[in-house]
Design an enzyme around this catalytic site. Structure first.
Site, short mmCIF file in Angstrom:
data_model
loop_
_atom_site.label_atom_id
_atom_site.label_comp_id
_atom_site.label_asym_id
_atom_site.label_seq_id
_atom_site.Cartn_x
_atom_site.Cartn_y
_atom_site.Cartn_z
N ARG A 157 10.42 -8.27 6.26
CA ARG A 157 10.44 -6.85 5.89
C ARG A 157 11.35 -6.05 6.81
O ARG A 157 11.37 -6.25 8.02
CB ARG A 157 9.01 -6.30 5.97
CG ARG A 157 8.95 -4.82 5.69
CD ARG A 157 7.55 -4.38 5.36
NE ARG A 157 6.70 -4.30 6.54
CZ ARG A 157 5.45 -3.83 6.48
NH1 ARG A 157 4.94 -3.45 5.33
NH2 ARG A 157 4.74 -3.76 7.57
N ARG A 166 -10.64 0.71 7.52
CA ARG A 166 -10.37 -0.70 7.79
C ARG A 166 -11.50 -1.39 8.53
O ARG A 166 -11.40 -2.57 8.82
CB ARG A 166 -9.11 -0.81 8.65
CG ARG A 166 -7.85 -1.17 7.86
CD ARG A 166 -6.67 -0.65 8.64
NE ARG A 166 -5.55 -1.54 8.63
CZ ARG A 166 -4.34 -1.18 8.21
NH1 ARG A 166 -4.12 0.02 7.73
NH2 ARG A 166 -3.36 -2.03 8.28
N ARG A 219 10.00 -3.46 12.00
CA ARG A 219 8.91 -2.76 12.69
C ARG A 219 8.46 -3.57 13.90
O ARG A 219 8.46 -4.80 13.86
CB ARG A 219 7.73 -2.58 11.72
CG ARG A 219 7.48 -1.15 11.38
CD ARG A 219 6.52 -1.00 10.23
NE ARG A 219 5.20 -1.58 10.49
CZ ARG A 219 4.16 -1.39 9.68
NH1 ARG A 219 4.30 -0.68 8.59
NH2 ARG A 219 3.00 -1.92 9.96
N ARG A 238 -2.61 -9.27 12.84
CA ARG A 238 -2.92 -8.29 11.78
C ARG A 238 -3.66 -8.95 10.62
O ARG A 238 -4.60 -8.37 10.06
CB ARG A 238 -1.63 -7.63 11.28
CG ARG A 238 -1.12 -6.59 12.26
CD ARG A 238 0.35 -6.33 12.07
NE ARG A 238 0.66 -5.62 10.85
CZ ARG A 238 1.87 -5.59 10.32
NH1 ARG A 238 2.87 -6.24 10.89
NH2 ARG A 238 2.11 -4.90 9.24
N LYS A 265 0.83 -1.22 0.00
CA LYS A 265 0.00 0.00 0.00
C LYS A 265 0.86 1.27 0.00
O LYS A 265 0.61 2.19 -0.76
CB LYS A 265 -0.91 0.02 1.24
CG LYS A 265 -1.94 -1.10 1.27
CD LYS A 265 -2.95 -0.93 2.40
CE LYS A 265 -2.38 -1.10 3.79
NZ LYS A 265 -1.96 -2.48 4.11
P1 ADP Z 1 0.13 -2.74 7.49
O1 ADP Z 1 -0.96 -2.50 6.50
O2 ADP Z 1 1.34 -3.34 6.90
O3 ADP Z 1 -0.37 -3.49 8.69
P2 ADP Z 1 -0.03 0.02 8.49
O4 ADP Z 1 1.11 0.96 8.69
O5 ADP Z 1 -1.10 0.41 7.53
O6 ADP Z 1 0.65 -1.35 8.06
O7 ADP Z 1 -0.74 -0.27 9.89
C1 ADP Z 1 0.01 -0.62 11.04
C2 ADP Z 1 -0.90 -0.67 12.27
O8 ADP Z 1 -1.47 0.62 12.51
C3 ADP Z 1 -2.10 -1.60 12.17
O9 ADP Z 1 -1.76 -2.94 12.50
C4 ADP Z 1 -3.05 -0.98 13.20
O10 ADP Z 1 -2.64 -1.29 14.52
C5 ADP Z 1 -2.82 0.50 12.99
N1 ADP Z 1 -3.73 1.05 11.97
C6 ADP Z 1 -3.39 1.57 10.75
N2 ADP Z 1 -4.47 2.00 10.09
C7 ADP Z 1 -5.54 1.74 10.89
C8 ADP Z 1 -6.93 1.94 10.75
N3 ADP Z 1 -7.48 2.47 9.64
N4 ADP Z 1 -7.72 1.55 11.80
C9 ADP Z 1 -7.22 1.03 12.91
N5 ADP Z 1 -5.91 0.80 13.10
C10 ADP Z 1 -5.07 1.15 12.10
#
Ligand code: ADP
Length: 210
Positions: A121, A87, A154, A165, A16
């Site tokens: 990663r 999400r 991370r 996740r 993404k």
């Molecule tokens: P990835 O898609 O690889 O998991 P992100 O950086 O998009 O990485 O998200 C990392 C973490 O941030 C998620 O596991 C969650 O804890 C939080 N997060 C990100 N976006 C949202 C969202 N829209 N709603 C709730 N939690 C979120």
């Protein structure tokens, strides 16, 4: 010509961020990344606790916290690439009350590929570029090819957090994907393909909806 308003969805490690970066350069709009907004606010106390407590476990941060961050991030924008949001159904409803969307791009990768990508990663702590220890190893171990910064894992790329996740995605985010598909605004792309081929396809999709 009006600025594009795009949502990029996909399981963890679908690509993404990298695809969003390409799009914002090409279409000259802002990149709004919910994960980055939450990491910037990771230690802030909210009525629901601190974002970092959820992120480290791989759980979604409660909707009101994320909704507020995204609301203020897109408030003054004409166009954007919204990456990692919405999400949950509640987030999708909240977003629908804030703005209209030109298209939702779904980067489709299987659970097996997502897990494999996440566990290997590494992220540059200076420029945010990512690489993979096996599939895309850096020229100098531990150093970013783009800027020479240090590569780190991370906090939420541990096996336990990765499992959570992926489950969160299947249970809470897939219903949102299905709902956008039913509304006819979703375009799915096979994101297991080679990066440049996927990037071309994503750009064509966004061009086509203008
Ligand atoms: P990835 O898609 O690889 O998991 P992100 O950086 O998009 O990485 O998200 C990392 C973490 O941030 C998620 O596991 C969650 O804890 C939080 N997060 C990100 N976006 C949202 C969202 N829209 N709603 C709730 N939690 C979120």
């Amino acid at each position: 010509m009006t600025a594009v308003r795009v949502v990029i969805m996909g399981p963890p490690a679908a690509g993404k961020r990298r695809h969003s970066r390409r799009l914002v350069e090409h279409f000259d709009v802002e990149h709004v990344e919910s994960g980055a907004l939450l990491r910037e606010n990771r230690d802030v106390s909210t009525a629901h606790g601190r974002p970092c407590d959820y992120i480290e476990r791989g759980e979604l941060v409660p909707d009101p916290v994320v909704n507020e961050l995204v609301r203020s991030a897109i408030a003054d924008l004409d166009g954007f690439v919204l990456d990692g949001y919405p999400r949950t159904r509640e987030q999708a409803e909240f977003l629908a009350g804030l703005t209209t969307l030109d298209v939702v791009v779904f980067l489709d990768v299987s659970t097996e590929v997502a897990v494999e990508r996440l566990l290997g990663r590494r992220v540059c702590d200076r420029c945010g570029s990512t690489c993979h220890v096996t599939f895309e190893p850096p020229t100098t171990p531990g150093r970013c090819d783009d800027c020479g910064g240090a590569l780190t894992r991370r906090d939420d790329d541990t096996p336990e957090a990765v499992r959570t996740r992926v489950t969160e995605f299947r249970e809470k985010t897939e219903p949102v994907v299905d709902s956008y598909r039913r509304q006819g605004v979703l375009e799915a792309v096979d994101a297991e393909d080679e990066f440049e081929a996927v990037a071309d396809r994503v750009r064509e999709i966004v061009d086509g909806c203008r």
